[in-house]
Design a protein around this motif. Structure first.
Motif, PDB file in Angstrom:
ATOM      1  N   LEU A   4       0.874  -1.175   0.000  1.00 43.09           N
ATOM      2  CA  LEU A   4       0.000   0.000   0.000  1.00 43.09           C
ATOM      3  C   LEU A   4       0.905   1.217   0.000  1.00 43.09           C
ATOM      4  O   LEU A   4       1.827   1.311   0.806  1.00 43.09           O
ATOM      5  CB  LEU A   4      -0.897   0.025   1.239  1.00 43.09           C
ATOM      6  N   ILE A   5       0.627   2.149  -0.887  1.00 47.93           N
ATOM      7  CA  ILE A   5       1.408   3.378  -0.980  1.00 47.93           C
ATOM      8  C   ILE A   5       0.514   4.526  -0.532  1.00 47.93           C
ATOM      9  O   ILE A   5      -0.561   4.743  -1.100  1.00 47.93           O
ATOM     10  CB  ILE A   5       1.909   3.608  -2.416  1.00 47.93           C
ATOM     11  N   THR A  65     -15.092   1.508   4.318  1.00 44.02           N
ATOM     12  CA  THR A  65     -13.928   1.274   3.481  1.00 44.02           C
ATOM     13  C   THR A  65     -14.397   1.350   2.041  1.00 44.02           C
ATOM     14  O   THR A  65     -15.435   0.801   1.699  1.00 44.02           O
ATOM     15  CB  THR A  65     -13.325  -0.126   3.768  1.00 44.02           C
ATOM     16  N   ARG A  66     -13.642   2.060   1.218  1.00 50.35           N
ATOM     17  CA  ARG A  66     -14.022   2.230  -0.186  1.00 50.35           C
ATOM     18  C   ARG A  66     -12.892   1.740  -1.085  1.00 50.35           C
ATOM     19  O   ARG A  66     -11.721   1.887  -0.762  1.00 50.35           O
ATOM     20  CB  ARG A  66     -14.339   3.701  -0.477  1.00 50.35           C
ATOM     21  N   LEU A  67     -13.296   1.183  -2.201  1.00 46.31           N
ATOM     22  CA  LEU A  67     -12.351   0.733  -3.219  1.00 46.31           C
ATOM     23  C   LEU A  67     -12.744   1.420  -4.511  1.00 46.31           C
ATOM     24  O   LEU A  67     -13.863   1.228  -4.999  1.00 46.31           O
ATOM     25  CB  LEU A  67     -12.408  -0.789  -3.377  1.00 46.31           C
ATOM     26  N   ASN A  68     -11.847   2.258  -5.022  1.00 51.18           N
ATOM     27  CA  ASN A  68     -12.119   3.037  -6.237  1.00 51.18           C
ATOM     28  C   ASN A  68     -13.425   3.826  -6.099  1.00 51.18           C
ATOM     29  O   ASN A  68     -14.286   3.783  -6.967  1.00 51.18           O
ATOM     30  CB  ASN A  68     -12.132   2.140  -7.466  1.00 51.18           C
ATOM     31  N   ASP A  81      -5.452  -0.017  -7.746  1.00 58.31           N
ATOM     32  CA  ASP A  81      -6.715   0.293  -7.082  1.00 58.31           C
ATOM     33  C   ASP A  81      -6.477   1.363  -6.020  1.00 58.31           C
ATOM     34  O   ASP A  81      -5.424   1.398  -5.381  1.00 58.31           O
ATOM     35  CB  ASP A  81      -7.307  -0.950  -6.393  1.00 58.31           C
ATOM     36  N   ILE A  82      -7.472   2.237  -5.830  1.00 57.10           N
ATOM     37  CA  ILE A  82      -7.418   3.255  -4.779  1.00 57.10           C
ATOM     38  C   ILE A  82      -8.237   2.742  -3.599  1.00 57.10           C
ATOM     39  O   ILE A  82      -9.425   2.479  -3.726  1.00 57.10           O
ATOM     40  CB  ILE A  82      -7.988   4.606  -5.259  1.00 57.10           C
ATOM     41  N   PHE A  90      -4.926   5.207  -0.133  1.00 55.12           N
ATOM     42  CA  PHE A  90      -3.740   4.439  -0.490  1.00 55.12           C
ATOM     43  C   PHE A  90      -3.886   3.965  -1.927  1.00 55.12           C
ATOM     44  O   PHE A  90      -4.991   3.790  -2.436  1.00 55.12           O
ATOM     45  CB  PHE A  90      -3.607   3.188   0.396  1.00 55.12           C
ATOM     46  N   LEU A  91      -2.765   3.702  -2.548  1.00 48.01           N
ATOM     47  CA  LEU A  91      -2.721   3.047  -3.853  1.00 48.01           C
ATOM     48  C   LEU A  91      -2.250   1.624  -3.605  1.00 48.01           C
ATOM     49  O   LEU A  91      -1.216   1.413  -2.959  1.00 48.01           O
ATOM     50  CB  LEU A  91      -1.751   3.780  -4.787  1.00 48.01           C
ATOM     51  N   PHE A  92      -3.024   0.639  -4.062  1.00 51.55           N
ATOM     52  CA  PHE A  92      -2.621  -0.757  -3.936  1.00 51.55           C
ATOM     53  C   PHE A  92      -1.706  -1.086  -5.101  1.00 51.55           C
ATOM     54  O   PHE A  92      -2.056  -0.880  -6.257  1.00 51.55           O
ATOM     55  CB  PHE A  92      -3.841  -1.691  -3.943  1.00 51.55           C
ATOM     56  N   ASP A  93      -0.523  -1.580  -4.802  1.00 55.39           N
ATOM     57  CA  ASP A  93       0.443  -1.919  -5.835  1.00 55.39           C
ATOM     58  C   ASP A  93       0.810  -3.387  -5.677  1.00 55.39           C
ATOM     59  O   ASP A  93       1.024  -3.863  -4.566  1.00 55.39           O
ATOM     60  CB  ASP A  93       1.685  -1.038  -5.712  1.00 55.39           C
ATOM     61  N   ALA A  94       0.859  -4.100  -6.794  1.00 52.76           N
ATOM     62  CA  ALA A  94       1.194  -5.524  -6.765  1.00 52.76           C
ATOM     63  C   ALA A  94       1.758  -5.928  -8.112  1.00 52.76           C
ATOM     64  O   ALA A  94       1.571  -5.242  -9.123  1.00 52.76           O
ATOM     65  CB  ALA A  94      -0.043  -6.357  -6.442  1.00 52.76           C
TER      66      ALA A  94
END
Length: 166
Positions: A4-5, A65-68, A81-82, A90-94
């Protein structure tokens, strides 16, 4: 490795690696990711490894909690994904190997019109409110003119009264 960024002021520039099968996020000190924000619940949400993929789960938080930008209780995560936890983003990075393909796009059906296309003769019909009613604009102009004349008469009478009251 997934991470998470931080994007919001409280966590901007910080990277939180997701290096366990489950990490919890919240304001309480026993979370893996601790966020000092009044909009974050004590135990707000969790990110859970599901095989090679990850899922985001809300832990019945107060502010959700929200996703995008969509409220979720549980959702699969994809790279870029935000994730919004309370008001903290956060920005989800994978890696792509950890990505979940949740999109299913239908094949687009495109119809091509034969011959050249032309521009419309007027754009009067493009407003969602319909065309402007021009019949009442004359009435409005008349009302404004009358109000202006009455105001001018009042000002003139006031000035005359000031001049002759001395």
């Amino acid at each position: 490795m997934a991470s998470l960024i931080g994007m919001s002021a409280e966590v901007k520039g910080k990277t939180f690696p997701i290096d366990r099968d489950e990490i919890t996020i919240g304001r309480a000190k026993d979370n893996v990711v601790v966020i000092e924000s009044a909009t974050v619940s004590g135990h707000h949400c969790a990110i859970v490894r599901d095989g090679p993929h990850f899922a985001l789960k809300d832990l019945e938080s107060t502010n959700g909690t929200r996703l995008n930008s969509k409220d979720i209780t549980e959702a699969k995560l994809r790279p870029k994904d935000i994730v919004q936890i309370g008001s903290v983003e956060f920005l989800f990075d994978a890696d792509q190997s950890e990505a979940v393909d949740t999109h299913s796009y239908a094949e687009a059906q495109v119809e091509v019109a034969p011959g050249p296309t032309t521009a419309p003769e007027s754009f009067n019909s493009i407003s969602p409110f319909g065309a402007r009613n021009t019949e009442t604009s004359g009435t409005g102009l008349l009302v404004i003119t009358l109000v202006g004349v009455v105001a001018l008469i009042i000002v003139v009478l006031f000035v005359i009264k000031l001049i002759f009251s001395d």
